[in-house]
Design a protein around this motif. Structure first.
Motif, short mmCIF file in Angstrom:
data_model
loop_
_atom_site.label_atom_id
_atom_site.label_comp_id
_atom_site.label_asym_id
_atom_site.label_seq_id
_atom_site.Cartn_x
_atom_site.Cartn_y
_atom_site.Cartn_z
N GLY A 10 0.34 -1.61 -0.02
CA GLY A 10 -0.14 0.48 0.54
C GLY A 10 1.18 1.69 -0.42
N GLN A 11 0.40 2.09 0.51
CA GLN A 11 0.99 3.57 0.01
C GLN A 11 1.44 3.52 1.28
N GLY A 12 1.54 3.30 2.71
CA GLY A 12 2.63 3.77 4.00
C GLY A 12 1.47 5.26 4.10
N PHE A 13 2.00 4.37 5.64
CA PHE A 13 1.71 6.38 6.65
C PHE A 13 2.85 6.67 7.39
N ASP A 14 2.98 7.48 7.74
CA ASP A 14 3.90 8.25 9.16
C ASP A 14 4.04 7.89 9.92
N THR A 15 4.78 6.87 10.72
CA THR A 15 4.51 5.78 11.99
C THR A 15 4.38 6.60 13.14
N ASN A 16 5.46 8.07 12.93
CA ASN A 16 5.31 8.67 13.92
C ASN A 16 3.55 9.69 14.19
N LYS A 17 3.05 10.21 13.15
CA LYS A 17 1.86 10.85 12.78
C LYS A 17 0.63 9.74 13.97
N GLN A 18 1.49 8.33 12.95
CA GLN A 18 -0.65 7.77 13.27
C GLN A 18 0.24 7.36 14.65
N ALA A 19 0.97 6.91 15.57
CA ALA A 19 0.88 6.14 16.42
C ALA A 19 0.07 6.36 17.31
N THR A 20 -0.63 6.67 17.58
CA THR A 20 -2.00 7.52 18.55
C THR A 20 -2.75 6.76 17.50
N GLY A 21 -3.33 6.10 16.50
CA GLY A 21 -4.78 5.85 16.05
C GLY A 21 -5.17 4.76 17.09
#
Length: 271
Positions: A213-224
């Protein structure tokens, strides 16, 4: 002289008795302290068991709530839509045109059949019987086959090492982790392929979930919520979770320790 010898003997006996008493007190003290430490140790073990049980129970309640939400979405977005369309076909049938009647009925039957199949898929994926009766690997394979049938994805499952059956609760938690990863992939990744690897060793199970997939920023999404649930469930099983994501895809690796509570496949007849 006799009195002095007699006194010396008495003193010797008294000293020996005192030493024996002190030795006895020393032994009793050591035993008491040992038993006290042993009781404290077992108490701590029981407290850890209670804490682990409560944490596992809380996770199961969260999984149950998410399960209800997933069922509601599936019924509303997928099954409900198909049944509504089938009803529309039947309501708009022009009975004077038999060819149109046959076409509408056939389309409606197709939609109803697909709805029944979707209900069956939801039932299988949300229930725990499939995990308890067939094991973790088979449950994952069934989940991936369901995705492959849509024609939108190419999903594979690879198993290396000698498969080990965990206790029921542990396998359910691991399966819910896999489902959470798959749901995140479907909703956010915009990818086409997903591979799930299970590597069994003597010490641990390495669960690897990889997509393109397109991936994501693990730092920004850490609180998802999704990532938090994955990490929390891995922690409940005393495992670790590593997430790497880039524009080329996402890789999630979860290591679950294999301990004395697992049931070896060659000794287990409950599957």
């Amino acid at each position: 002289m006799l009195n002095q010898s007699h006194q010396s003997l008495i003193i010797f006996i008294i000293v020996v008795v005192i030493l024996l008493v002190l030795f006895g007190v020393f032994i009793v003290t050591i035993i008491y302290r040992y038993q006290k430490r042993q009781i404290a140790y077992f108490t701590e073990i029981e407290e850890l068991k209670v804490t682990h049980h409560n944490t596992l129970l809380q996770s199961q309640l969260e999984v149950q709530e998410q399960t209800f939400q997933h069922i509601a979405r599936e019924i509303h977005d997928n099954i409900g839509q198909k049944l509504t369309l089938a009803k529309l076909y039947l309501n708009t049938v022009a009975y004077t045109d038999m060819d149109n009647v046959k076409l509408s009925v056939n389309d409606s039957l197709t939609l109803i059949t697909e709805s029944i199949s979707s209900l069956s898929d939801v039932s299988k994926s949300m229930g725990t019987d499939i995990i308890l009766n067939n094991g973790l690997v088979k449950a994952i394979e069934i989940e991936l086959k369901k995705l492959n049938r849509t024609g939108l994805y190419n999903c594979t499952c690879n198993v290396t090492g000698r498969e080990v059956f965990f206790n029921g609760n542990t396998e359910i938690v691991i399966f819910r982790i896999v489902q959470e990863c798959i749901n995140n992939f479907i909703k956010h990744a915009a990818g086409k392929t997903i591979n799930i690897g299970l590597d069994y060793s003597n010490e641990e199970l390495s669960l690897m979930i990889t997509d393109n997939g397109q991936g994501f920023d693990t730092n920004k999404q850490a609180t998802g919520a999704g990532l938090i649930n994955i990490k929390k469930r891995a922690a409940i099983l005393n495992g670790s979770c590593r997430i790497h994501s880039s524009i080329k895809g996402t890789n999630i690796t979860i290591n679950i320790p294999i301990n004395e509570n697992t049931i070896q496949a060659n000794n287990y007849t409950g599957r």
